[in-house]
Scaffold this active site. Structure first.
Site, PDB file in Angstrom:
ATOM      1  N   GLY A  78       0.833  -1.200   0.000  1.00 56.82           N
ATOM      2  CA  GLY A  78       0.000   0.000   0.000  1.00 56.82           C
ATOM      3  C   GLY A  78       0.863   1.243   0.000  1.00 56.82           C
TER       4      GLY A  78
ATOM      5  N   LEU B 260      -1.221   7.013   3.785  1.00 59.29           N
ATOM      6  CA  LEU B 260      -0.192   6.787   4.797  1.00 59.29           C
ATOM      7  C   LEU B 260       0.986   6.011   4.235  1.00 59.29           C
ATOM      8  CD1 LEU B 260       0.680   7.120   7.742  1.00 59.29           C
ATOM      9  CD2 LEU B 260      -0.474   4.952   8.243  1.00 59.29           C
TER      10      LEU B 260
ATOM     11  N   LYS C  99     -10.293  -6.019  11.894  1.00 62.69           N
ATOM     12  CA  LYS C  99      -8.911  -5.911  12.364  1.00 62.69           C
ATOM     13  C   LYS C  99      -8.606  -6.953  13.441  1.00 62.69           C
ATOM     14  CE  LYS C  99      -8.125  -1.074  11.113  1.00 62.69           C
ATOM     15  NZ  LYS C  99      -7.822   0.295  11.582  1.00 62.69           N
TER      16      LYS C  99
END
Length: 312
Positions: A10, A15, A138
């Protein structure tokens, strides 16, 4: 001590690109997974090429090709995943289960940092629907990591400054008004705001640090633990003007969600827990966790007031 080799997944994201820059700046041999899903997104391709010019290595791989993931993680010591968990963009958290399998098969990774970087999901077992899906997913990934006995660090970065401070903590706004603001409830619940570049640097600092192994690290810069009212007051000081203030009670806020699209509801439930319940700052860090600004005082983090000067 030799610095770990790092793979960022990513690496062209909001981020992720900052994690790549921080990894390079700290002298780590840095690899970025180049996913074919990027296609002809020229901005992302050019970003990857720019990172390559700065010394990063591009590695081809895809979540739809398990062997490519195994091959990629075999190149490094540390894997950092920064794929999106934001529903208004794309919610990809459970894709990391394939990454967990690849890391387990490769057998060489010394540490895995999954895509967390927000509210600690372990503290959100009572979160409201539908927002809790982010935390539940998560936790599924965390369980898989721990079942596979993969060494880990979980980064709880709280509120991204760009998303929260820019809009004076108002959902759907990323630039501050010079006229008015809507307070969520009484506006007095504390939250924690962190510059995204600081999040990346703190994260990279953890990867070779034995103090953060198999722990959650909380990013709690002391000057950045503020209520919405305090954020507004900082802005008023910077522009030398008082804003017209109104407020929305929590019952009205929750009632307003029912007519929205699912993706918007998810994000706004997160705002509810942060701004009405103070879920980020209403607990003490336990023995199974550490705090970043205490571990790394050499990082001169960006205080909220300094961050907000860019909007003046």
């Amino acid at each position: 001590m030799e610095k770990s080799k790092v793979l960022v997944i990513g690496g062209t994201g909001y981020l992720g690109k900052r994690l790549v820059k921080a990894s390079l700046a700290e002298g780590h041999e840095t690899y970025i997974l180049h996913r074919p899903e990027i296609g002809v997104d020229i901005d992302k391709v050019q970003m990857l090429l720019s990172f390559k010019e700065q010394g990063a290595h591009l590695v081809s791989g895809s979540f739809s090709d398990q062997q490519s993931l195994v091959n990629a993680v075999k190149l490094v010591d540390v894997v950092i995943c920064a794929i999106s968990g934001v529903h208004i963009r794309s919610h990809q958290i459970l894709l990391q289960l394939k990454l967990v399998d690849a890391i387990k098969e490769a057998g060489n990774v010394k540490r895995f940092l999954p895509s967390e970087f927000g509210t600690d999901p372990a503290r959100m077992e009572n979160a409201l629907e539908p927002g809790r899906v982010t935390f539940d997913d998560k936790m599924v990934v965390r369980k898989a990591i721990q079942d596979a006995q993969i060494p880990f660090t979980y980064v709880s970065a709280n509120c991204f400054a760009g998303y929260f401070l820019g809009g004076l903590c108002q959902p759907g706004k990323i630039l501050p008004s010079r006229d008015s603001v809507v307070l969520l409830g009484d506006g007095n619940q504390k939250a924690i705001y962190v510059d995204e570049d600081d999040i990346a640097m703190y994260t990279i600092k953890t990867i070779d640090d034995p103090r953060t192994l198999n722990k959650t690290i909380y990013l709690r810069p002391p000057k950045n633990i503020l209520s919405q009212r305090e954020v507004v007051e900082i802005w008023e000081k910077l522009i030398d003007k008082k804003l017209l203030k109104s407020s929305i009670p929590k019952e009205e806020f929750l009632a307003s969600l029912k007519d929205l699209e699912y993706e918007e509801q998810v994000g706004l439930v997160h705002y509810y827990h942060v701004c009405y319940e103070g879920c980020l700052a209403n607990f003490e860090i336990g023995n199974d966790a550490v705090e970043a600004s205490e571990l790394y005082p050499e990082i001169k983090y960006t205080p909220v007031e300094e961050y907000m000067k860019r909007y003046v």
